[in-house]
Motif scaffolding. Structure first.
Motif, PDB file in Angstrom:
ATOM      1  N   TYR A  86     -33.462  11.281 -19.003  1.00  0.00           N
ATOM      2  CA  TYR A  86     -34.778  10.895 -18.538  1.00  0.00           C
ATOM      3  C   TYR A  86     -35.686  12.128 -18.552  1.00  0.00           C
ATOM      4  CZ  TYR A  86     -33.945   6.139 -16.827  1.00  0.00           C
ATOM      5  OH  TYR A  86     -33.692   4.800 -16.742  1.00  0.00           O
ATOM      6  N   LYS A 138     -39.463  13.573 -17.474  1.00  0.00           N
ATOM      7  CA  LYS A 138     -40.625  13.336 -16.630  1.00  0.00           C
ATOM      8  C   LYS A 138     -41.908  13.536 -17.436  1.00  0.00           C
ATOM      9  CE  LYS A 138     -38.480  12.710 -12.641  1.00  0.00           C
ATOM     10  NZ  LYS A 138     -38.558  11.424 -11.914  1.00  0.00           N
ATOM     11  N   GLU A 175     -41.963   8.284 -16.653  1.00  0.00           N
ATOM     12  CA  GLU A 175     -40.619   8.628 -17.103  1.00  0.00           C
ATOM     13  C   GLU A 175     -40.356   8.043 -18.480  1.00  0.00           C
ATOM     14  OE1 GLU A 175     -37.493   9.153 -13.468  1.00  0.00           O
ATOM     15  OE2 GLU A 175     -38.063   7.097 -13.945  1.00  0.00           O
TER      16      GLU A 175
END
Length: 257
Positions: free
Chosen positions: A73, A75, A205
């Motif tokens: 993931y 940001k 995200e």
């Protein structure tokens, strides 16, 4: 005290409660409704749960098999300083050679790149231009977002398809690149362009959707994202027998060494 909800509110929203056991009970009831649907459809394909769903016991209790999977993931908005020097250098290389990346609604350009990867790796995405247009029509351009990197001559050389699956998060669905342009930094330039576009619409995200293979994991790790685990659950069937035989053969070979 705010309600205790260990899951993303868009994925599972229980009734307001601060009692963990009540939240768990409601999740199990919800999971069993989903399980009933999966069994009714009789599919032996793997059903992927998002990383927020960590309690898969209802599936195991109903006879499902589970696999642990990994993803990264990132940001957003993204700072290129979070990427490795290798990523940054490849983007500079693509820029210097005149490649440019942009969001597109041209499914033919997207498909050309998919065909390039299929030829190189010897498999099929089982997608046509018409299939891509169909998904685009069903989801809409805001949710079905496609990106293409072009050579300075205007040839589509790398493509990426991302799905904005709920507020604040995007999922990288498919990416592909023509072999002759693979080493020129177009993949990295395109990914950076994608991050910029997703940030512009408020996405917080980006899910790379998969980092199980060592070669794939290495390239995605270089973006500096957070490694997360998620589960794939499936009904046992013929494929399960084949998979068990393959695992047994692999174990036997390791023990002989």
């Amino acid at each position: 005290m705010p309600p205790l909800n260990p899951y993303h509110p868009t994925l599972f929203q229980p009734t307001p409660s601060s009692k963990a056991q009540r939240i768990t009970k409601q999740w199990h009831e919800t999971a069993n409704l989903l399980i009933d649907e999966l069994i009714a459809n009789g599919s032996s394909n793997s059903f992927v749960l998002p990383p927020e769903i960590t309690d898969i016991r209802p599936f195991l209790w109903r006879g499902f098999k589970a696999d642990i999977k990994y993803t990264y993931y990132v940001k957003l908005p993204y700072s290129i300083e979070s990427a490795s020097p290798a990523i940054r250098n490849k983007i500079k290389k693509a820029d210097a050679q005149g490649y440019y990346s942009t969001k597109t609604e041209d499914m033919s350009a997207v498909y050309q790149c998919l065909a390039g990867t299929e030829k190189r790796k010897g498999f099929s995405h089982q997608l046509s231009v018409d299939d891509l247009e169909l998904v685009r029509g069903l989801l809409g351009d805001e949710s079905f977002r496609c990106y293409v990197s072009y050579s300075k001559e205007g040839e589509p050389v790398s493509s990426s398809v991302t799905i904005v699956n709920h507020e604040g998060r995007a999922l990288g669905w498919i990416s592909a690149t023509k072999s002759e342009h693979l080493r020129n930094g177009v993949v990295q330039q395109l990914q950076n362009c994608e991050f910029t576009d997703l940030s512009s619409i408020g996405i917080e995200e980006f899910d790379f959707y998969g980092a199980n293979l060592s070669s794939v994991a290495a390239s995605k790790a270089d973006w500096g994202g957070e490694l997360r685990t998620f589960y794939g659950v499936r009904l046992p069937g013929y494929k399960e027998i084949v998979r068990a035989g393959r695992d047994w053969l692999t174990s036997s070979q390791l023990l002989k060494r």
